[in-house]
Design an enzyme around this catalytic site. Sequence first.
Site, mmCIF file in Angstrom:
data_model
loop_
_atom_site.group_PDB
_atom_site.id
_atom_site.type_symbol
_atom_site.label_atom_id
_atom_site.label_comp_id
_atom_site.label_asym_id
_atom_site.label_seq_id
_atom_site.Cartn_x
_atom_site.Cartn_y
_atom_site.Cartn_z
ATOM 1 N N SER A 140 38.500 -57.319 -34.068
ATOM 2 C CA SER A 140 37.212 -57.681 -34.660
ATOM 3 C C SER A 140 37.488 -58.467 -35.927
ATOM 4 O O SER A 140 38.577 -58.344 -36.524
ATOM 5 C CB SER A 140 36.415 -56.416 -35.006
ATOM 6 O OG SER A 140 35.303 -56.708 -35.832
ATOM 7 N N TYR A 153 35.875 -48.027 -38.824
ATOM 8 C CA TYR A 153 35.938 -49.012 -37.733
ATOM 9 C C TYR A 153 36.890 -50.141 -38.096
ATOM 10 O O TYR A 153 37.780 -50.504 -37.320
ATOM 11 C CB TYR A 153 34.540 -49.571 -37.456
ATOM 12 C CG TYR A 153 34.527 -50.701 -36.449
ATOM 13 C CD1 TYR A 153 34.713 -50.458 -35.094
ATOM 14 C CD2 TYR A 153 34.346 -52.024 -36.858
ATOM 15 C CE1 TYR A 153 34.711 -51.492 -34.167
ATOM 16 C CE2 TYR A 153 34.336 -53.064 -35.944
ATOM 17 C CZ TYR A 153 34.521 -52.796 -34.600
ATOM 18 O OH TYR A 153 34.529 -53.824 -33.695
#
Length: 247
Positions: A140, A153
């Site tokens: 990401s 995350y």
Amino acid sequence: MIKDKVIIITGASSGIGEASARLLASKGAKIVLGARRTDQLQRIAEEIEAAGGQAVYAKLDVTSQADNDAIVSLAKDSFGRLDATFLNAGLMPNSMLSALKTDDWHQTVDVNIKGVLNGVAAVLPTFTAQKGGHILATSSVAGLKAYPGGAVYGGTKWFLRDFMEVLRMETAMEGTHIRATTIYPAAINTELLHTISDKGVADAMGGLYAKYGISADRIARVVEFAIDQPDDTVINEFTVGPANQPW
């Protein structure tokens, strides 16, 4: 270079995984779908086959090493070989650290980190023995830059960046010719957004995605490009997002 390649895709029941499965199957790849929602996998596999492609599926909990080993066996039993695995399963239950959503923290680590470790452990013996294979993983932009609300995350995605780079370096040193590719999507309109458990963070992210979000199909095309390269070509990293993104 894609035709007849046998490719495992985790997190294949929706989003990037589903889009990649459909695109790769349309190019002649033999797809092995893995996710927890078998009803979705069955639908996708049937639609791929109805369109002339080939696909099998199995229930896969990426936090289970046994499940990861089993899907590798399914690929080899069904199609006689394994050429690539796309480790795409992930969670994003973002929240401020002060909210102390510790259950979410641990689940995110289990899926985003341990799930990748299990997936790599499952394929390495096969790829090492055949001196070839391709491991792709979804990171990401949160694995490149820190964002408030995304400490855990983002931490899992920063881990993935290091892990995949070391994997590439070690397999090069060992002469096993295993390719490693890490993809860094920005705001992609998938179900991942709905795993955010904190309402304030979810609302803020929702606004960001509404403005900048792009479709999973764009990531699928990047996956296609990476797999389509000659076996002696390594594509290490892709960052993918809209041209006007603020990242």
